[in-house]
Structures are given as structure tokens and as C-alpha cells.
Design an enzyme around this catalytic site. Structure first.
Site, mmCIF file in Angstrom:
data_model
loop_
_atom_site.group_PDB
_atom_site.id
_atom_site.type_symbol
_atom_site.label_atom_id
_atom_site.label_comp_id
_atom_site.label_asym_id
_atom_site.label_seq_id
_atom_site.Cartn_x
_atom_site.Cartn_y
_atom_site.Cartn_z
ATOM 1 N N LYS A 1 0.847 -1.198 0.000
ATOM 2 C CA LYS A 1 0.000 0.000 0.000
ATOM 3 C C LYS A 1 0.883 1.250 0.000
ATOM 4 C CE LYS A 1 -1.806 2.730 3.087
ATOM 5 N NZ LYS A 1 -1.804 4.034 2.411
ATOM 6 N N GLY B 1 6.859 4.479 8.591
ATOM 7 C CA GLY B 1 5.969 5.618 8.803
ATOM 8 C C GLY B 1 6.141 6.179 10.196
ATOM 9 N N VAL C 1 1.646 5.235 14.520
ATOM 10 C CA VAL C 1 0.996 4.150 13.765
ATOM 11 C C VAL C 1 1.792 2.855 13.952
ATOM 12 C CG1 VAL C 1 0.306 3.345 11.477
ATOM 13 C CG2 VAL C 1 -0.083 5.717 12.099
ATOM 14 N N GLY C 2 3.121 2.962 13.977
ATOM 15 C CA GLY C 2 3.963 1.777 14.195
ATOM 16 C C GLY C 2 3.637 1.087 15.511
ATOM 17 N N GLU D 1 10.016 0.616 10.630
ATOM 18 C CA GLU D 1 11.010 1.671 10.411
ATOM 19 C C GLU D 1 10.275 2.980 10.659
ATOM 20 O OE1 GLU D 1 12.739 4.477 9.367
ATOM 21 O OE2 GLU D 1 12.867 3.923 7.261
ATOM 22 N N CYS E 1 13.283 10.436 7.543
ATOM 23 C CA CYS E 1 13.231 9.897 8.905
ATOM 24 C C CYS E 1 14.580 10.037 9.603
ATOM 25 C CB CYS E 1 12.780 8.443 8.881
ATOM 26 S SG CYS E 1 13.635 7.474 7.654
ATOM 27 N N GLU F 1 9.729 14.922 16.173
ATOM 28 C CA GLU F 1 10.092 14.875 14.756
ATOM 29 C C GLU F 1 9.236 15.903 14.005
ATOM 30 O OE1 GLU F 1 8.951 11.326 12.471
ATOM 31 O OE2 GLU F 1 10.974 11.318 11.660
HETATM 32 P P1 NDP Z 1 1.720 7.546 8.843
HETATM 33 O O1 NDP Z 1 2.455 6.695 9.775
HETATM 34 O O2 NDP Z 1 0.277 7.810 9.113
HETATM 35 O O3 NDP Z 1 1.813 6.960 7.356
HETATM 36 C C1 NDP Z 1 2.655 5.928 6.909
HETATM 37 C C2 NDP Z 1 1.873 4.894 6.103
HETATM 38 O O4 NDP Z 1 0.980 4.171 6.958
HETATM 39 C C3 NDP Z 1 0.978 5.502 5.026
HETATM 40 O O5 NDP Z 1 0.910 4.628 3.925
HETATM 41 C C4 NDP Z 1 -0.343 5.585 5.756
HETATM 42 O O6 NDP Z 1 -1.437 5.734 4.913
HETATM 43 C C5 NDP Z 1 -0.361 4.278 6.501
HETATM 44 N N1 NDP Z 1 -1.262 4.227 7.656
HETATM 45 C C6 NDP Z 1 -1.840 5.255 8.319
HETATM 46 N N2 NDP Z 1 -2.598 4.785 9.339
HETATM 47 C C7 NDP Z 1 -2.476 3.442 9.328
HETATM 48 C C8 NDP Z 1 -2.999 2.387 10.136
HETATM 49 N N3 NDP Z 1 -3.777 2.627 11.179
HETATM 50 N N4 NDP Z 1 -2.657 1.115 9.849
HETATM 51 C C9 NDP Z 1 -1.844 0.837 8.805
HETATM 52 N N5 NDP Z 1 -1.328 1.799 8.000
HETATM 53 C C10 NDP Z 1 -1.627 3.072 8.260
HETATM 54 O O7 NDP Z 1 2.470 8.913 8.682
HETATM 55 P P2 NDP Z 1 1.851 10.291 8.184
HETATM 56 O O8 NDP Z 1 1.869 10.288 6.731
HETATM 57 O O9 NDP Z 1 0.531 10.571 8.839
HETATM 58 O O10 NDP Z 1 2.896 11.331 8.775
HETATM 59 C C11 NDP Z 1 2.788 11.758 10.124
HETATM 60 C C12 NDP Z 1 4.146 11.942 10.724
HETATM 61 O O11 NDP Z 1 4.838 10.708 10.709
HETATM 62 C C13 NDP Z 1 5.051 12.881 9.964
HETATM 63 O O12 NDP Z 1 4.854 14.198 10.329
HETATM 64 C C14 NDP Z 1 6.406 12.377 10.321
HETATM 65 O O13 NDP Z 1 6.812 12.944 11.532
HETATM 66 C C15 NDP Z 1 6.209 10.891 10.510
HETATM 67 N N6 NDP Z 1 6.625 10.084 9.342
HETATM 68 C C16 NDP Z 1 7.764 9.375 9.439
HETATM 69 C C17 NDP Z 1 8.200 8.640 8.357
HETATM 70 C C18 NDP Z 1 9.449 7.855 8.421
HETATM 71 O O14 NDP Z 1 9.968 7.453 7.382
HETATM 72 N N7 NDP Z 1 9.966 7.578 9.577
HETATM 73 C C19 NDP Z 1 7.487 8.634 7.089
HETATM 74 C C20 NDP Z 1 6.250 9.370 7.111
HETATM 75 C C21 NDP Z 1 5.873 10.066 8.205
HETATM 76 P P3 NDP Z 1 -1.847 7.242 4.509
HETATM 77 O O15 NDP Z 1 -0.799 7.731 3.616
HETATM 78 O O16 NDP Z 1 -3.111 7.097 3.848
HETATM 79 O O17 NDP Z 1 -1.961 8.016 5.800
#
Ligand code: NDP
Length: 491
Positions: free
Chosen positions: A195, A247, A251-252, A269, A303, A400
């Protein structure tokens, strides 16, 4: 007077060295109006859909599917069938051929992918062209090489594929994260349901075209677009054997709680708040370049971004002065312009989050600096920002931000630098700038971070494992370590 002399006399050296626009052409990308879900090698019409936009202009680029729980179920069934009907029992050397093909096609079509990545995600074209695409292809090449050598990678452990892998990726490096996930999974003989992030689905959808071109058997890779609900449905699905998630930490954590006791394999991660530590014996100008690359690369949507700068007190003033001067030369604007250094913020939601944390920094008493720059009117933008006078307790030093915002702190001794750098719930990466090799090794041993860069920052290579400590997650991606999460062992 010769012609050359005449020209020379009439052309004084210009006072203004601004750049002319140098936009990359969009013509190489042929967007469809609508995209379905890629399941079992076919485009499936979604029951729900949403618009995906360009964050630099807010232009609607295409309509894509919002995968439902039923769609996820269909995709998992397709992945299971592909796993059982040939893919998992294919000799490694045969699987490798597909991976090599995918790598080569990505190289051939790299301009098309780079333009699309910048359009849909907002990152500067010079980054998608010179970093994302070469690394994505390199990951497929690298793991293609392992596919027939798993027995040697794990001697006497009889490595076997896990089954169906559910993979959820973020929006900061859409195609590169897809490669980090898909390449090792396929090399080990698994099948995949992936996804993409809600805001950046387009390169993953274009990748489906590459899969067809490479003649990958149907169902080995399935791409289901959608928002967090689609991700949650994938996590919950009983037919998935392994979840790989990149992400946010929140959520993790929720995913980890949900999977406890299910027996599903999991790698996380997550976020980071990396320390970039600059000692007074370093090559200062190089360090300034490393600091800029550390936090303004990809608008800070990284990240492992070096978002906390620790400057040794004796060089604090010249360092900050040089840094501010360097910031004045950063070009913020059109991601498709080849001269752009800092592109658009990925979404309105992310822009709001950056603004909220920056406001918190100002309220708590930090001093803000932003170079003079004109931001485009449409789209989502944030000027490169440096905070000085930051205390460790401030939110901008703890949380972050995931944007182009740097917090500068100071230290006196190496011990103090280590203590302050480790004072975070995260542990993904760190940087050390010093001319002393022994100090680099001493620091690298003491820093609680998965990656420690020395006299460089944000360097990635498919042969190097990447991953975190503490709230930055667990499991490694890249290198030999990156194979293990996709294998079970019949010992
Ligand atoms: P999320 O953790 O929400 O998104 C990462 C992925 O998980 C996306 O594909 C998202 O879908 C999906 N997702 C969201 N909710 C769920 C769930 N309950 N179960 C399974 N999958 C899910 O990050 P955000 O995009 O909301 O970003 C928020 C903050 O997270 C940022 O401001 C940043 O600080 C951090 N972040 C860190 C990252 C990293 O690489 N460490 C990467 C991205 C964000 P969808 O895109 O539809 O929300």
C-alpha cells in the site's frame, strides 16, 4: 578592435547572478485520468476513489482507487495463489532474472519516474533524478544478486520464504521505499501486497507497468492504493504472514500492539530526531554542507534527517554564521526546475504540522532565522528554517518535525555530546564531524543510533543495513540483514 575585444568591452560582469528557470519537461510522463488497483496482474476497478494532486501547484493529477477491506482481501488471495502456484518454488536464479529485469527497466525509464516522483511528491527533480531513481534500481540489482545465494547467506539454516508480505510505505521516498520493500521480499521467494501512501500513489502505479514489462507472474506483486484504512485492513488480514511498515511512530506502535500474539513477522522503520554533531577540529565548510544536506534534503521529509545540530561551543558562532549565509543561497521553488534545492511540502496536513511545531519553538523562546526567499503562491511551501537558543526540553528539540527546520544546540566535551545526542526516544541515525578517526570510532560506539555517518550525512547504499533503536523501530532493511525479515529458517 577584434570582435572578441568588442564583446568583452560591452559585457561587464553582471551584478545579479540569479538563475534562469530550467524546468524539466513533463512530456515524458503520460498520466491516465483514472487508475485502478493492481491485483493479480490486472487493473481492478475500485468501488471508491480519490484525487491525487501535485503539492507544488495543487493541480489534480489523477483519480486513484481507495482500496477497501474487500479489495485487500482479493489482493491477499492473489498473492497467496501466486506464492503457492510457482513463485515460492522457483529456483533463486530464475527469480533473480525478474529482479534484474525490473532494475534495468527502472534505469531505462528513470527520467519518466523521476519527473512523476517530483510532480506527485514535491521533491526537487535533481534529488529524484540523482538519488531516488538510481538507488531504487540499485536495490533491485543488489537483491537480484542474493536470490540464488540464500543458502550461502545463512549457512546451515535452510532459509525458506515467509509467504505473503503486507507492506505499507510513506510519502517521503515513494518509489525508493517501494524498492526497499519489494526487492528483498521477492528475492527471498515471497509475494507482496503493497500500500503506497495516500498522497503519493503515482510512481507505485507506474511501477505496475514495469512489472508487466518484466513479465513478472501475475499476483506476485499487488498494489492497493488508499489511505490509512487500507493499511489497517492489510495489517489485520489473517492471510498476511509478515508486515513491513515505514511511517510514524504512533501508527507503528498501534500496529505492533495489534499484531502481538498473532505470530506474524513484523519490521518497523519509524521516526527519528538525529543528532548531527560538529567538533571544533572539523573541516567547517564541509560540515556546513553536511548540515544543509542533513536537514534540507527532501524538505526535511527524511526519517534520518539531521534535525538537531550539536555545535561545539568554541565554533558555535562561526558555524551559525556560515550556515545562515549558506541558507541564503538555497533555491526554494518549482520541484521540476533543475536548479531547485528545496521543493514543496508534501501535503497541507504536513505543512500545518510543521507550522504548529515552529510556532511552539517561538513560543518556548527559541530564536528563528529564515533566509529571504519568495515562496510560490499556490501549493504548500515552507522556507528553510534555523532555530538557535534552543533548550533540550523544547518541542522542536524533542519531536520529529519532518520539515526543513533545524534546531541548533551546543556542547563542550565529547561525553556531553553523546549524552545530549542520546537524550531522545528515537535512535535512527547520527552524524559526527571531526578530523580525528579515534573520536569517530569512540562516538559511533556510544551513540544509540542504527546508522552513524562520519564526515558525511544522508548516504545510502543497498549493501548497508538501515534501521533503528528504541522508538525508531526494529528490523533492518538493506544489506544481508535486510533478507532475514523475509525468511523463516528450518533449522
Ligand atoms: P503515517 O504513519 O500515518 O503513514 C505511513 C503509512 O501508513 C501511510 O501509507 C499511511 O497511509 C499508513 N497508515 C496510516 N494509518 C495506518 C494504520 N492505522 N494502519 C496501517 N497503516 C496506516 O504517517 P503520516 O503520513 O501521517 O505522517 C505523520 C508523521 O509521521 C510525519 O509528520 C512524520 O513525523 C512521521 N513520518 C515518518 C516517516 C518515516 O519514514 N519515519 C514517514 C512518514 C511520516 P496514509 O498515507 O493514507 O496516511
Amino acid at each position: 578592435m577584434t570582435e572578441i575585444q568588442r564583446k568583452h568591452d560591452r559585457a561587464p560582469v553582471p551584478k545579479d547572478w540569479t538563475y534562469e528557470p530550467a524546468p524539466e519537461s513533463r512530456d515524458v510522463v503520460k498520466l491516465r485520468e483514472r487508475y485502478g488497483l493492481f491485483i493479480g496482474g490486472q487493473w481492478i476497478e475500485p468501488s471508491e476513489s480519490y484525487e491525487t494532486i501535485s503539492p507544488s501547484s495543487e493541480e489534480v493529477l489523477a483519480i486513484v482507487g481507495q482500496g477497501t477491506a474487500k479489495d485487500v482481501d482479493t489482493a491477499v488471495a492473489a498473492a497467496r495463489a501466486a506464492f503457492e502456484n510457482g513463485w515460492s518454488s522457483l529456483p533463486g536464479s530464475e527469480r533473480a532474472k525478474y529482479l534484474f529485469r525490473i532494475a534495468r527497466i527502472l534505469q531505462e525509464r528513470s527520467r519518466e519516474f523521476a519527473v512523476l516522483e517530483s510532480l506527485n511528491g514535491g521533491k526537487p527533480i535533481k534529488e529524484s533524478r540523482d538519488v531516488d531513481l538510481p538507488l531504487a534500481a540499485a536495490h533491485f540489482f543488489y537483491y537480484a544478486g542474493w536470490a540464488d545465494k540464500l543458502e550461502y547467506a545463512f549457512p546451515n539454516r535452510r532459509p525458506r520464504p515467509v509467504g505473503v508480505a503486507g507492506q505499507i510505505i510513506p510519502w517521503n521516498f515513494p518509489l525508493l521505499m517501494l524498492s526497499w520493500k519489494i526487492a528483498p521480499a521477492l528475492a527471498c521467494g515471497n509475494t507482496v501486497v503493497l500500500k503506497p501512501a495516500e498522497t503519493t500513489p503515482l510512481t507505485a502505479l507506474l511501477f505496475c507497468d514495469v512489472l508487466r514489462q518484466a513479465e513478472l507472474p501475475p499476483g506476485v506483486v499487488n498494489i492497493v492504493t488508499g489511505d490509512g484504512r487500507t493499511g489497517a485492513a492489510l495489517v489485520e488480514h489473517p492471510g498476511v504472514d509478515k508486515i513491513a511498515f515505514t511511517g510514524s511512530t504512533d501508527v507503528g506502535k498501534a500496529i505492533q500492539r495489534q499484531l502481538a500474539g498473532t505470530g506474524k513477522k513484523l519490521t518497523l522503520e519509524l521516526g527519528g530526531k538525529a543528532a548531527n554533531i560538529v567538533f571544533d577540529d572539523c573541516a567547517l565548510d564541509q560540515a556546513v554542507e553536511g548540515i544543509v544536506n542533513g536537514i534540507y534534503f527532501n524538505q526535511g521529509h527524511v526519517c534520518c534527517a539531521g534535525s538537531r545540530l550539536f555545535a561545539q561551543e568554541s565554533i558555535y558562532e562561526p558555524l551559525v554564521e556560515k550556515l545562515k549565509k549558506r541558507l541564503e543561497t538555497l533555491r526554494v521553488g518549482d520541484p521540476l526546475d533543475k536548479n531547485t534545492d528545496v521543493g514543496a511540502i508534501n501535503s497541507r496536513m504536513q505543512l500545518d504540522r510543521i507550522k504548529e511545531l515552529v510556532a511552539a519553538g517561538q513560543e518556548e523562546g527559541a530564536e528563528i532565522y529564515q533566509p529571504p526567499c519568495v515562496l510560490p503562491e499556490k501549493g504548500y511551501w515552507f522556507a528553510p528554517t534555523v532555530f538557535t537558543n534552543v533548550a533540550q526540553s523544547y518541542r522542536i528539540a524533542q519531536e520529529e518535525i519532518f520539515g526543513p527546520v533545524l534546531s541548533v544546540l551546543t556542547f563542550r566535551t565529547p561525553e556531553e555530546a553523546v549524552e545530549k545526542a542520546n537524550n531522545t526516544p528515537y535512535g535512527l541515525s547520527a552524524g559526527v564531524w571531526t578530523e580525528k578517526g579515534s573520536r569517530i570510532l569512540w562516538m559511533a560506539n556510544k551513540l544509540r543510533a542504527g546508522v552513524v555517518w562520519a564526515n558525511t550525512f544522508n548516504r545510502f547504499d543497498p549493501t548497508s543495513p538501515f534501521g533503528g533503536y528504541k522508538e525508531s523501530g526494529f528490523g533492518r532493511e538493506g544489506g544481508l540483514h535486510g533478507l532475514e525479515p523475509y525468511l523463516r529458517f528450518e533449522e
